[in-house]
Design a protein around this motif. Sequence first.
Motif, PDB file in Angstrom:
ATOM      1  N   ALA A 298     -36.964  27.792  86.137  1.00 11.83           N
ATOM      2  CA  ALA A 298     -38.278  28.430  86.019  1.00 11.83           C
ATOM      3  C   ALA A 298     -39.035  27.884  84.811  1.00 11.83           C
ATOM      4  O   ALA A 298     -38.446  27.551  83.779  1.00 11.83           O
ATOM      5  CB  ALA A 298     -38.108  29.930  85.894  1.00 11.83           C
ATOM      6  N   THR A 299     -40.345  27.765  84.948  1.00 11.63           N
ATOM      7  CA  THR A 299     -41.216  27.380  83.842  1.00 11.63           C
ATOM      8  C   THR A 299     -42.240  28.495  83.623  1.00 11.63           C
ATOM      9  O   THR A 299     -42.266  29.482  84.359  1.00 11.63           O
ATOM     10  CB  THR A 299     -41.940  26.062  84.158  1.00 11.63           C
ATOM     11  N   LYS A 300     -43.119  28.313  82.649  1.00  6.59           N
ATOM     12  CA  LYS A 300     -44.137  29.325  82.394  1.00  6.59           C
ATOM     13  C   LYS A 300     -45.080  29.483  83.575  1.00  6.59           C
ATOM     14  O   LYS A 300     -45.619  30.569  83.808  1.00  6.59           O
ATOM     15  CB  LYS A 300     -44.932  28.946  81.136  1.00  6.59           C
ATOM     16  N   SER A 301     -45.299  28.414  84.312  1.00  7.48           N
ATOM     17  CA  SER A 301     -46.258  28.462  85.418  1.00  7.48           C
ATOM     18  C   SER A 301     -45.603  28.581  86.796  1.00  7.48           C
ATOM     19  O   SER A 301     -46.265  28.945  87.765  1.00  7.48           O
ATOM     20  CB  SER A 301     -47.133  27.201  85.397  1.00  7.48           C
ATOM     21  N   THR A 302     -44.302  28.274  86.891  1.00  8.16           N
ATOM     22  CA  THR A 302     -43.635  28.264  88.192  1.00  8.16           C
ATOM     23  C   THR A 302     -42.309  29.007  88.115  1.00  8.16           C
ATOM     24  O   THR A 302     -41.460  28.670  87.291  1.00  8.16           O
ATOM     25  CB  THR A 302     -43.376  26.820  88.672  1.00  8.16           C
ATOM     26  N   PRO A 303     -42.111  30.015  88.967  1.00  6.92           N
ATOM     27  CA  PRO A 303     -40.827  30.722  88.971  1.00  6.92           C
ATOM     28  C   PRO A 303     -39.725  29.852  89.563  1.00  6.92           C
ATOM     29  O   PRO A 303     -39.992  28.807  90.170  1.00  6.92           O
ATOM     30  CB  PRO A 303     -41.104  31.936  89.861  1.00  6.92           C
TER      31      PRO A 303
END
Length: 345
Positions: free
Chosen positions: A75-80
């Motif tokens: 997971a990233t800040k913009s994409t789970p």
Amino acid sequence: MPNLTYLSKNFKSPYTGRNFVGRNTLPVSWGKLMHAAITVGKADATYLNKHGVLSRYERKMRMYMVKVNLIETVATKSTPAQFQHSEVYKSLDPSEKTALSYFMGLTMAKLLASHFLNIPWLQHFDGYATPLKGTRPDLLGMNSKRGFVIMEAKGRTGAATKALMKKAKDQTAVPPFIHSPGGGMHPIIARVASASYANKAGVLAARWEDPEEADLNARSSVIEPLEFLHQYYEPIRTLIDFEAPGTEEKEYEGYTFTTRFFPEVDVTVGLLNKPLEFYLDDSPHSADSAWYITFTRNRRLKGLLNDTSDTGRDLFFGADGVLVALGPSWNSENMQREPSQRDSI
């Protein structure tokens, strides 16, 4: 926990909320995905009687297919986190990918129907209904009020095109009623076309549509609800093998399950210890009445059912009374690795 992106189109009342309009995401634990994978599909009594123990191996193979062919993205800040095809899957030849794509199509159909349509039981149409000439759908589902859903499931490695969805929708054009042997009629409450697919990065997604009303003819299908349940649960009972060493009874939140651990895949499967009549008993004074409502109103079970609790990754209770518990090898860090690099397959 991973998220599944899905696209909903053309759903009608009562399926008109946000979940049935446009593109959405659904948190899906590995346990929930595994539950859908092992509970959907063939349950034809002829198949079970003919192949016996091979039915158990077929269900175990489904566990392997989930664990080996998918990984969890970081997971990233913009994409789970999401489900993505593993390198094992990418190395398969086209015919093998076709088979696995169809399997994932069935799995997605079961997951979406159970979560959004309150359809705990979904199995192959041909296993229960009188054979129909011409085009026919893949799946027939039933809810606790004996309402039925017709589904056609597709699976693709690439995109789920409009042409694919049209073909799937055409296959749902079946009779408006299913007739019981005793003469009663059960309504078809929805006809749904669904498909699983992957984007260019190999991330798993799904789309489903409630088709426009189709032209219907006089064909009918014959089914008995208790027989439907018997055939649905028989593969699960065969998988657990109640008489074999290694089965044990476990209690969760006041419910007793017969369980069996499969060390090869680090998965425990359990079945609620209730007779089939329990699932359909709607008499007002019965202790087992409205089981679906009772089962899902239990706060802890409802949390696990919807994957919102802290243990949602490891333990999943299906609305059909099938339990899936995953061992430590299914933790997020391990499942983010390619299968050959994991601490345990």
